[in-house]
Design an enzyme around this catalytic site. Sequence first.
Site, mmCIF file in Angstrom:
data_model
loop_
_atom_site.group_PDB
_atom_site.id
_atom_site.type_symbol
_atom_site.label_atom_id
_atom_site.label_comp_id
_atom_site.label_asym_id
_atom_site.label_seq_id
_atom_site.Cartn_x
_atom_site.Cartn_y
_atom_site.Cartn_z
ATOM 1 N N GLY B 38 12.526 -6.340 23.141
ATOM 2 C CA GLY B 38 11.369 -6.762 23.145
ATOM 3 C C GLY B 38 10.214 -6.554 24.498
ATOM 4 N N CYS B 247 6.973 0.712 -8.958
ATOM 5 C CA CYS B 247 6.364 2.139 -8.493
ATOM 6 C C CYS B 247 6.370 2.993 -10.213
ATOM 7 C CB CYS B 247 7.830 2.825 -7.863
ATOM 8 S SG CYS B 247 7.387 4.540 -7.318
ATOM 9 N N CYS B 250 9.354 5.733 -10.300
ATOM 10 C CA CYS B 250 10.656 5.641 -10.190
ATOM 11 C C CYS B 250 10.980 4.170 -10.858
ATOM 12 C CB CYS B 250 11.366 5.870 -9.084
ATOM 13 S SG CYS B 250 11.254 4.480 -7.688
ATOM 14 N N CYS B 272 6.341 4.607 -4.457
ATOM 15 C CA CYS B 272 6.967 4.311 -3.296
ATOM 16 C C CYS B 272 6.432 5.041 -2.034
ATOM 17 C CB CYS B 272 8.538 4.739 -3.411
ATOM 18 S SG CYS B 272 9.247 3.740 -4.750
ATOM 19 N N CYS B 278 12.237 7.261 -3.497
ATOM 20 C CA CYS B 278 11.672 7.347 -4.778
ATOM 21 C C CYS B 278 12.375 8.701 -5.626
ATOM 22 C CB CYS B 278 10.267 7.484 -4.621
ATOM 23 S SG CYS B 278 9.392 7.487 -6.128
#
Lengths: 204, 310
Positions: B38, B247, B250, B272, B278
Amino acid sequence: MVRPDSSNTITPGFKDPVLQSQAAFRIVMAALAEPGVWHAMPGDVVPPPGLSRPAALALLTLADFETPVWLPPAVRTGPAGAWLRFHCNCPLAEQPSAAAFAVIDGSDPAMPPLSAFPIGEDSFPDRAATVLVTCKARDGGAKAILSGPGIKTVRTVAPAGLPPDFWRGAATNALAYPLGLDLFLVDATHIMGLPRSTRIEGAF
Amino acid sequence: MSFAGSTSSEVDYNYAYLDEQTKRMIRRALLKAIAIPGYQVPFGSREMPLARGWGTGGIQITAAIIGPTDTLKVIDQGADDTTNAVSIRRFFERTAQVATTEVTSDATIIQTRHRIPEEPLTARHILVYQVPQPEPLRKLEPSERETRNMHAWAEYGLMHVRLYESIARFGQVTTTYDYPVHVNGRHVMAPSPIPKFDNPKMHNADALQLFGAGREKRIYAIPPHTTVKSLDFDDHPFTVQTWDKPCGLCGATDSYLDEVIIDDAGGNLFVCSDSHHCETRRASGHRGTMLGEAVGAKLAGDTAQGGRST
């Protein structure tokens, strides 16, 4: 003209510096990202006396004119010093406090303590040394229990041939987080990461 | 220096474009970044053959780590087939002779702009993020010296004040992307502009995550199995986006959806954002309620019938 004798002939480094250093770096990076796991460092590089193969490969990969390397005095003035100067063009630090990289020999009682190397500054903790510690074997020594980033739960390691106060020094180093040294343990064939973020417990 | 296997008559660049000294510098920065999860390590970002802001940080990291045995996947907002992703993939095909793929599980290195793939990443993956603004505190404190001190002293109160003010004014934290995270219990970090939907995937991930900000000259990292906590309050816990509908193509209910406007009357379609996810779902027989309509309007290929989205 002085003819070099066999003791100070500089042996070859990487045959293919581009791809061999890339392969070595991926091993070094994986080792640091998974502290406590020994990673084999294969390669056809024959290290000079005083450096193990993993240490030699890591320095060939990472050291250059920007990174003073501290070596034990006997190694610095021997073939390994000349080898690193030739292949990496790196300055050889005389004082541990000037080192970006250092190699210390775990079985030599005359080594400087870990606290002699720079641990970075509050504002720039990245300006800390990376120290490669040579040990005798990957197993058979005092147990240390590691936890922290890169370790799912805990990992136990027990490398042999480390200085008696090594784990105490390494545990103290971790307490200074985010300051601290980043350590690698190396034996003749393998390397293990021990970054400052790793917490160390054990009976020492 | 020419690289192994180069047969083209083009100007010979070094393998993976960058010179070896630059790679060493980036590699050293990467090691420090992994050792301090980080924390943003400054590095000497180079000019790349595309403008800064188009992924030069991610490209430099990928160039410094990639080798001939790697398989590279590049995504841009989740999609494998957008300009930025295609260009970067082609760049590494030409300069590093690597295999490329759209299949998440086949890749060893995934360079990403603003998404984490839906398919869970494993220890074989390295995820390389392109980061426009690596400093999470920059909008609150313009001075680099000050933000550096704030990180040095873990002085992150200002960030909590920002989140609190958002709650006080709107009743919730309105940050939806680049949502700040606390890494390894120490550094507050910008996760790059991924939707906050993806933040939980960073926590205790199996994959190594590397972040490159080319214009801002910073590299940072999250090793595997590192705690990554999205900042929040006990009485306002962190939550991710949800959608009312699955979605449209899909039928996935567990993926991040993009809204696509499909006509001049305000009609929309939620799909998606992860195009590979997808397509894989459609190929295995999952059908969304609007798939037929979208195929008819040539907005999507019917993967199940051997087509491909265009």
